[in-house]
Design a protein around this motif. Structure first.
Motif, PDB file in Angstrom:
ATOM      1  N   GLU A 283       0.830  -1.074  -0.027  1.00  0.00           N
ATOM      2  CA  GLU A 283       0.008  -0.006  -0.044  1.00  0.00           C
ATOM      3  C   GLU A 283       0.956   1.248  -0.058  1.00  0.00           C
ATOM      4  OE1 GLU A 283      -3.693   0.911   2.417  1.00  0.00           O
ATOM      5  OE2 GLU A 283      -1.945   1.616   3.577  1.00  0.00           O
ATOM      6  N   ALA A 284       0.656   2.095  -0.867  1.00  0.00           N
ATOM      7  CA  ALA A 284       1.552   3.397  -1.135  1.00  0.00           C
ATOM      8  C   ALA A 284       0.839   4.755  -1.096  1.00  0.00           C
ATOM      9  CB  ALA A 284       2.515   3.207  -2.324  1.00  0.00           C
ATOM     10  N   LEU A 285       1.311   5.485  -0.535  1.00  0.00           N
ATOM     11  CA  LEU A 285       0.607   6.874  -0.688  1.00  0.00           C
ATOM     12  C   LEU A 285       1.432   7.469  -1.953  1.00  0.00           C
ATOM     13  CD1 LEU A 285      -1.001   9.023   0.301  1.00  0.00           C
ATOM     14  CD2 LEU A 285       0.859   9.861   1.539  1.00  0.00           C
ATOM     15  N   VAL A 286       0.577   7.677  -3.130  1.00  0.00           N
ATOM     16  CA  VAL A 286       1.070   8.530  -4.272  1.00  0.00           C
ATOM     17  C   VAL A 286       0.874   9.974  -4.321  1.00  0.00           C
ATOM     18  CG1 VAL A 286       0.923   8.565  -6.816  1.00  0.00           C
ATOM     19  CG2 VAL A 286       0.564   6.404  -5.441  1.00  0.00           C
ATOM     20  N   ILE A 287       1.950  10.694  -4.350  1.00  0.00           N
ATOM     21  CA  ILE A 287       1.777  12.125  -4.194  1.00  0.00           C
ATOM     22  C   ILE A 287       2.213  13.087  -5.306  1.00  0.00           C
ATOM     23  CG2 ILE A 287       2.526  14.071  -2.535  1.00  0.00           C
ATOM     24  CD1 ILE A 287       3.455  11.821  -0.798  1.00  0.00           C
ATOM     25  N   PRO A 288       1.440  13.738  -5.758  1.00  0.00           N
ATOM     26  CA  PRO A 288       1.900  14.770  -6.642  1.00  0.00           C
ATOM     27  C   PRO A 288       3.254  15.580  -6.585  1.00  0.00           C
ATOM     28  CG  PRO A 288      -0.393  14.739  -6.679  1.00  0.00           C
ATOM     29  CD  PRO A 288       0.182  14.408  -5.533  1.00  0.00           C
ATOM     30  N   SER A 289       4.190  15.763  -7.415  1.00  0.00           N
ATOM     31  CA  SER A 289       5.415  16.122  -6.997  1.00  0.00           C
ATOM     32  C   SER A 289       5.267  17.794  -6.489  1.00  0.00           C
ATOM     33  CB  SER A 289       6.656  16.032  -7.991  1.00  0.00           C
ATOM     34  OG  SER A 289       5.998  17.023  -9.472  1.00  0.00           O
ATOM     35  N   ALA A 290       4.421  18.543  -7.534  1.00  0.00           N
ATOM     36  CA  ALA A 290       4.274  19.944  -7.412  1.00  0.00           C
ATOM     37  C   ALA A 290       3.905  20.294  -5.822  1.00  0.00           C
ATOM     38  CB  ALA A 290       3.582  20.525  -8.279  1.00  0.00           C
ATOM     39  N   PRO A 291       2.504  19.594  -5.322  1.00  0.00           N
ATOM     40  CA  PRO A 291       2.029  20.020  -3.972  1.00  0.00           C
ATOM     41  C   PRO A 291       3.148  19.483  -2.920  1.00  0.00           C
ATOM     42  CG  PRO A 291       0.370  19.025  -5.381  1.00  0.00           C
ATOM     43  CD  PRO A 291       1.889  19.014  -6.097  1.00  0.00           C
ATOM     44  N   SER A 292       3.579  18.352  -3.027  1.00  0.00           N
ATOM     45  CA  SER A 292       4.711  18.064  -2.179  1.00  0.00           C
ATOM     46  C   SER A 292       5.882  18.936  -1.719  1.00  0.00           C
ATOM     47  CB  SER A 292       5.101  16.583  -2.507  1.00  0.00           C
ATOM     48  OG  SER A 292       5.748  16.697  -3.725  1.00  0.00           O
ATOM     49  N   LEU A 293       6.379  19.506  -2.911  1.00  0.00           N
ATOM     50  CA  LEU A 293       7.573  20.420  -2.891  1.00  0.00           C
ATOM     51  C   LEU A 293       7.129  21.743  -2.464  1.00  0.00           C
ATOM     52  CD1 LEU A 293       9.349  19.454  -6.320  1.00  0.00           C
ATOM     53  CD2 LEU A 293       9.919  18.727  -4.103  1.00  0.00           C
ATOM     54  N   ASP A 294       5.837  22.139  -2.849  1.00  0.00           N
ATOM     55  CA  ASP A 294       5.443  23.329  -2.224  1.00  0.00           C
ATOM     56  C   ASP A 294       5.347  23.228  -0.551  1.00  0.00           C
ATOM     57  OD1 ASP A 294       5.347  24.378  -4.591  1.00  0.00           O
ATOM     58  OD2 ASP A 294       3.332  24.139  -5.159  1.00  0.00           O
ATOM     59  N   ALA A 295       4.728  21.923  -0.312  1.00  0.00           N
ATOM     60  CA  ALA A 295       4.709  21.709   1.049  1.00  0.00           C
ATOM     61  C   ALA A 295       5.977  21.762   1.810  1.00  0.00           C
ATOM     62  CB  ALA A 295       3.835  20.349   1.387  1.00  0.00           C
ATOM     63  N   ALA A 296       7.085  21.082   1.280  1.00  0.00           N
ATOM     64  CA  ALA A 296       8.362  21.049   1.698  1.00  0.00           C
ATOM     65  C   ALA A 296       9.086  22.486   2.016  1.00  0.00           C
ATOM     66  CB  ALA A 296       9.374  20.216   0.780  1.00  0.00           C
ATOM     67  N   GLY A 297       8.645  23.403   1.096  1.00  0.00           N
ATOM     68  CA  GLY A 297       9.152  24.949   1.153  1.00  0.00           C
ATOM     69  C   GLY A 297       8.466  25.568   2.233  1.00  0.00           C
ATOM     70  N   SER A 298       7.262  25.038   2.614  1.00  0.00           N
ATOM     71  CA  SER A 298       6.830  25.865   3.767  1.00  0.00           C
ATOM     72  C   SER A 298       6.623  25.076   4.968  1.00  0.00           C
ATOM     73  CB  SER A 298       5.206  25.945   3.280  1.00  0.00           C
ATOM     74  OG  SER A 298       4.572  24.816   3.257  1.00  0.00           O
ATOM     75  N   SER A 299       7.011  23.984   5.040  1.00  0.00           N
ATOM     76  CA  SER A 299       7.295  23.113   6.218  1.00  0.00           C
ATOM     77  C   SER A 299       8.756  22.611   6.656  1.00  0.00           C
ATOM     78  CB  SER A 299       6.563  21.958   6.145  1.00  0.00           C
ATOM     79  OG  SER A 299       6.526  20.833   7.116  1.00  0.00           O
ATOM     80  N   PRO A 300       9.151  23.202   7.754  1.00  0.00           N
ATOM     81  CA  PRO A 300      10.753  22.710   8.145  1.00  0.00           C
ATOM     82  C   PRO A 300      10.860  21.532   8.342  1.00  0.00           C
ATOM     83  CG  PRO A 300      10.030  24.752   9.164  1.00  0.00           C
ATOM     84  CD  PRO A 300       8.604  24.415   8.499  1.00  0.00           C
ATOM     85  N   VAL A 301       9.814  20.805   9.067  1.00  0.00           N
ATOM     86  CA  VAL A 301       9.905  19.583   9.330  1.00  0.00           C
ATOM     87  C   VAL A 301       9.902  18.587   8.072  1.00  0.00           C
ATOM     88  CG1 VAL A 301       8.753  17.443  10.350  1.00  0.00           C
ATOM     89  CG2 VAL A 301       8.920  19.848  11.610  1.00  0.00           C
ATOM     90  N   LEU A 302       8.993  18.747   6.923  1.00  0.00           N
ATOM     91  CA  LEU A 302       8.951  18.155   5.851  1.00  0.00           C
ATOM     92  C   LEU A 302      10.367  18.438   4.946  1.00  0.00           C
ATOM     93  CD1 LEU A 302       7.302  16.143   4.041  1.00  0.00           C
ATOM     94  CD2 LEU A 302       6.255  18.289   3.110  1.00  0.00           C
ATOM     95  N   ALA A 303      10.850  19.807   5.147  1.00  0.00           N
ATOM     96  CA  ALA A 303      11.999  19.641   4.473  1.00  0.00           C
ATOM     97  C   ALA A 303      13.483  19.233   4.732  1.00  0.00           C
ATOM     98  CB  ALA A 303      12.512  21.435   4.316  1.00  0.00           C
ATOM     99  N   LEU A 304      13.392  19.019   6.188  1.00  0.00           N
ATOM    100  CA  LEU A 304      14.196  18.407   7.064  1.00  0.00           C
ATOM    101  C   LEU A 304      14.488  16.899   6.713  1.00  0.00           C
ATOM    102  CD1 LEU A 304      16.913  18.770   8.967  1.00  0.00           C
ATOM    103  CD2 LEU A 304      15.290  18.424  10.690  1.00  0.00           C
ATOM    104  N   ALA A 305      13.115  16.419   6.497  1.00  0.00           N
ATOM    105  CA  ALA A 305      12.834  14.976   6.600  1.00  0.00           C
ATOM    106  C   ALA A 305      13.472  14.552   5.067  1.00  0.00           C
ATOM    107  CB  ALA A 305      11.762  14.516   6.406  1.00  0.00           C
TER     108      ALA A 305
END
Length: 230
Positions: free
Chosen positions: A104-126
């Motif tokens: 079972e996999a979570l499929v994530i569009p790249s653009a929203p995920s990279l936008d989220a990484a830009g606004s979330s320090p936790v996500l960017a660090l991970a």
């Protein structure tokens, strides 16, 4: 005595590095998909750029050479992030990802995920930590300083601990669709060498092998080979 191989040391899982807010954000932008054993999750050379996070099961990362030879580079498990390189650089997929079990996999569009990484320090660090570990993993593949037997023993013990079924006599049976060619790729060796090691271990009574099945009959002996046993 050899130390336990660094090639198979325990890594931080991407999902475990996130806080609940970052997880919720990814869950809201992605969709859960189910894959059966031997299904292909990502194709080498494809130009798709979505990311995957394995939520359940495991898959193998393989590269096909121009000569038709397939090398298995890694096994990815629940919590691992996949497809990050193509999402970041916009290039083609560098490897194929094939399910070894039900996945079972979570499929994530790249653009929203990279936008989220830009606004979330936790996500960017991970994401940064995952990229760093992948670089170290690639260095390990190039160096491969440990003995083949130690690397193979460490791999079997790791797979047995995560996906094996304990038997009443203390042995552990692991049923995954992995061939000796796959094991050779994972431990950076040749199929002939891996076959000789398994033949030796069978003669010692340490393992029993079958089609898509391996039983560790003497776990302590394999631990000793890695340098972590008595």
């Amino acid at each position: 005595m050899d130390r336990a191989p660094r090639l198979h040391r325990r890594r931080s899982r991407f999902w475990a590095l996130l806080d609940q807010g970052a997880r919720d954000e990814l869950l809201s932008t992605g969709r859960l998909m189910a894959f059966q054993p031997k299904d292909t999750l990502l194709h080498q050379h494809d130009l798709s750029d979505h990311l995957l996070v394995i939520r359940r099961g495991c898959a193998k990362v393989a590269v096909n050479s121009t000569g038709g030879y397939q090398a298995v580079l890694a096994i990815r498990r629940a919590g691992d992030l996949l497809g990050e390189q193509a999402a970041l650089d916009g290039g083609a997929r560098s490897a194929t990802l094939v399910a070894l079990t039900q996945v079972e996999a979570l499929v994530i569009p790249s653009a929203p995920s990279l936008d989220a990484a830009g606004s979330s320090p936790v996500l960017a660090l991970a994401l940064q930590q995952v990229l760093s570990e992948r670089l170290r993993e690639a260095d390990g593949h190039r160096a491969a300083a440990e003995a083949v037997q130690a690397r193979l023993a460490a791999l079997q013990l790791e797979l047995g601990a995560e996906f094996g079924r304990p038997e009443g006599d203390g042995s552990v049976c692991t049923a995954l669709p992995l061939s000796q060619d796959d094991f050779a790729g994972l431990v950076l060796s040749s199929r002939r060498t891996v076959s000789r090691v398994f033949e030796q271990w069978r003669g010692y009574g340490w393992v029993t092998t079958g089609r898509n099945r391996l039983t560790i009959d003497r776990p302590d002996e394999l631990k000793r080979v890695t340098g972590s046993g008595p």
